[in-house]
Design an enzyme around this catalytic site. Structure first.
Site, PDB file in Angstrom:
ATOM      1  N   ASP A 195       0.792  -1.217   0.000  1.00 44.99           N
ATOM      2  CA  ASP A 195       0.000   0.000   0.000  1.00 44.99           C
ATOM      3  C   ASP A 195       0.831   1.277   0.000  1.00 44.99           C
ATOM      4  O   ASP A 195       0.270   2.380  -0.020  1.00 44.99           O
ATOM      5  CB  ASP A 195      -0.980   0.001   1.177  1.00 44.99           C
ATOM      6  CG  ASP A 195      -2.139  -0.955   0.918  1.00 44.99           C
ATOM      7  OD1 ASP A 195      -2.510  -1.110  -0.265  1.00 44.99           O
ATOM      8  OD2 ASP A 195      -2.650  -1.542   1.879  1.00 44.99           O
ATOM      9  N   ASP A 218      -6.639  -5.354  -4.824  1.00 45.49           N
ATOM     10  CA  ASP A 218      -6.351  -3.955  -4.492  1.00 45.49           C
ATOM     11  C   ASP A 218      -4.949  -3.542  -4.949  1.00 45.49           C
ATOM     12  O   ASP A 218      -4.683  -2.380  -5.229  1.00 45.49           O
ATOM     13  CB  ASP A 218      -6.432  -3.719  -2.968  1.00 45.49           C
ATOM     14  CG  ASP A 218      -7.509  -4.514  -2.268  1.00 45.49           C
ATOM     15  OD1 ASP A 218      -7.886  -5.583  -2.782  1.00 45.49           O
ATOM     16  OD2 ASP A 218      -7.964  -4.081  -1.208  1.00 45.49           O
TER      17      ASP A 218
HETATM   18  N1  GLY Z   1      -7.195  -1.914   0.270  1.00 40.30           N
HETATM   19  C1  GLY Z   1      -8.021  -2.211   1.348  1.00 40.30           C
HETATM   20  C2  GLY Z   1      -9.464  -2.017   1.111  1.00 40.30           C
HETATM   21  O1  GLY Z   1      -9.913  -1.746   0.033  1.00 40.30           O
HETATM   22  O2  GLY Z   1     -10.202  -2.139   2.074  1.00 40.30           O
END
Ligand code: GLY
Length: 391
Positions: A112, A178
């Site tokens: 992330d 994600d």
């Molecule tokens: N990337 C984490 C979410 O979308 O909750």
């Protein structure tokens, strides 16, 4: 008395609907950005120094430190407001909330770091052209982004052809959909080849025949698939709404940046866009999982709107449009944005902890952040409005 209350409720709903019919999308955008400016300043006044907004629950503004995956979105909201309004006070706030994000380079991070740096430093980099930054500061912004991109590339497992998403859990090499969003950091500031390999492996293993995607794929060291499942969705076989949104946006984004596999990425995004459009409720706001009908998720809606608009950007105007999808991209994004900009979803000034949108879902299976504001809902809502064509 009860009759008067009923009359007032019907009258105000009618007046709002009437006003909306006459509000162009660009007027709507200006209205939302004016509110966003008020909310962002209000939020700044509520935040303890060094704490980044996460959500608002009960009467409490819930915050995080820089390490939380969402830390870049508030600086990103500030940069987006500056980008639209050119308000210098907001720009100063954006710089003030962005600078501390540099500490991520010295901390343990996960995939992330793409979200965290692109929405903060990445947006700053886009805004330096006519800004007051010295050449040294501009070079420092670039350095942060390039070093962050290298941190992301260091998570690449060549034998499996993917970037590892998480550092926790019992999986061997977990990759969540994600992760596609984090690739923009590599495409712009780092090793594009790593991003392309990850996107192609994900394309091969994450997608179902109908165009939707699993949430998590676990890989063996040699790249064979150990398992496919959900973590934040309803079931392994259902379509978690935000996961579909990340995939749509992620592949449209890759279609924009890639020099070699752009058609493949765009086709993937188009197939998923068609499925999403066919399965969205009337008001354009999905439930948190497409198999469910309890809680709506404004964050998935905002990311879908932005993803459809990015797909619109990369459409091929010279080819025929056999499925008619191109004709649905803008109207669907508009439908979503109009609902998000209605009183049902949009906060009143100086309420909602300074967040713009209500009714997001973070992680329902683990009982976390259900029917609440979320920083990323606000960020992608504003981004979608910025992506609207100006005519
Ligand atoms: N990337 C984490 C979410 O979308 O909750």
């Amino acid at each position: 008395m009860r009759r008067l209350a009923l009359f007032l409720a019907i009258f105000s709903a009618f007046s709002f609907a009437h006003a909306q019919r006459h509000e162009s999308l660009l007027e709507l955008r200006d209205r939302v950005f004016e509110l966003a400016r008020v909310q962002a300043v209000y939020m700044d006044s509520l935040l303890p120094e060094g704490s980044y907004p996460r959500t608002f629950q009960g009467d409490t503004l819930v915050t995080s430190d820089i390490g939380w995956w969402c830390s870049g979105f508030y600086p990103g909201v500030l940069w987006t407001i500056y980008d639209h309004t050119k308000d210098k006070g907001i720009r100063e706030m954006a710089v003030r909330w962005t600078r501390p994000m540099k500490a991520l380079l010295e901390m343990p991070t996960d995939h992330d770091i793409g979200f965290q740096l692109m929405s903060s430093y990445g947006y700053w980099d886009c805004c330096v052209k006519k800004g007051p930054e010295s050449p040294e500061e501009i070079a420092e912004i670039e350095r942060v982004l390039q070093t962050g991109a290298q941190k992301l590339a260091d998570r690449f497992v060549p034998s499996a052809g993917v970037i590892r998403s998480w550092n926790f859990g019992d999986w061997n090499i977990p990759v969540i959909i994600d992760n596609m969003m984090n690739l923009e950091l590599l495409m712009e500031y780092g090793d594009e080849k790593v991003a392309e390999i990850h996107a192609l492996t994900t394309l091969k293993n994450h997608f179902r025949p109908d165009g939707t995607t699993w949430h998590l794929v676990d890989y063996a060291d040699d790249g064979s698939v150990l398992g496919k499942q959900t973590v934040q969705g309803f079931s392994d076989d259902s379509a978690w709404a935000r996961g579909q949104a990340w995939a749509l946006y992620g592949y449209a984004m890759m279609g924009f940046w890639s020099m070699s596999s752009d058609d493949l990425y765009i086709e993937t995004a188009r197939k998923l866009a068609r499925w999403i459009i066919d399965n969205l409720p009337e008001d354009g706001i999905p439930y948190w999982d497409f198999s469910q009908t309890d809680y709506k998720d404004a964050s998935a809606a905002a990311i879908i709107a932005a993803g459809l608009l990015r797909l619109w950007e990369v459409r091929d105007e010279d080819t025929v449009n056999p499925t008619g999808l191109d004709d649905l991209l803008l109207p669907t994004a508009e439908r979503i944005l109009r609902t998000l900009a209605s009183p049902e979803y949009l906060a009143e000034p100086r309420t909602n902890g300074g967040f713009l949108l209500k009714h997001g879902v973070g992680n329902l299976p683990s009982g976390s952040e259900i029917d609440v504001p979320l920083t990323y809902a606000d960020y992608y809502f504003l981004e979608a409005l910025m992506l609207l064509p100006n005519d």
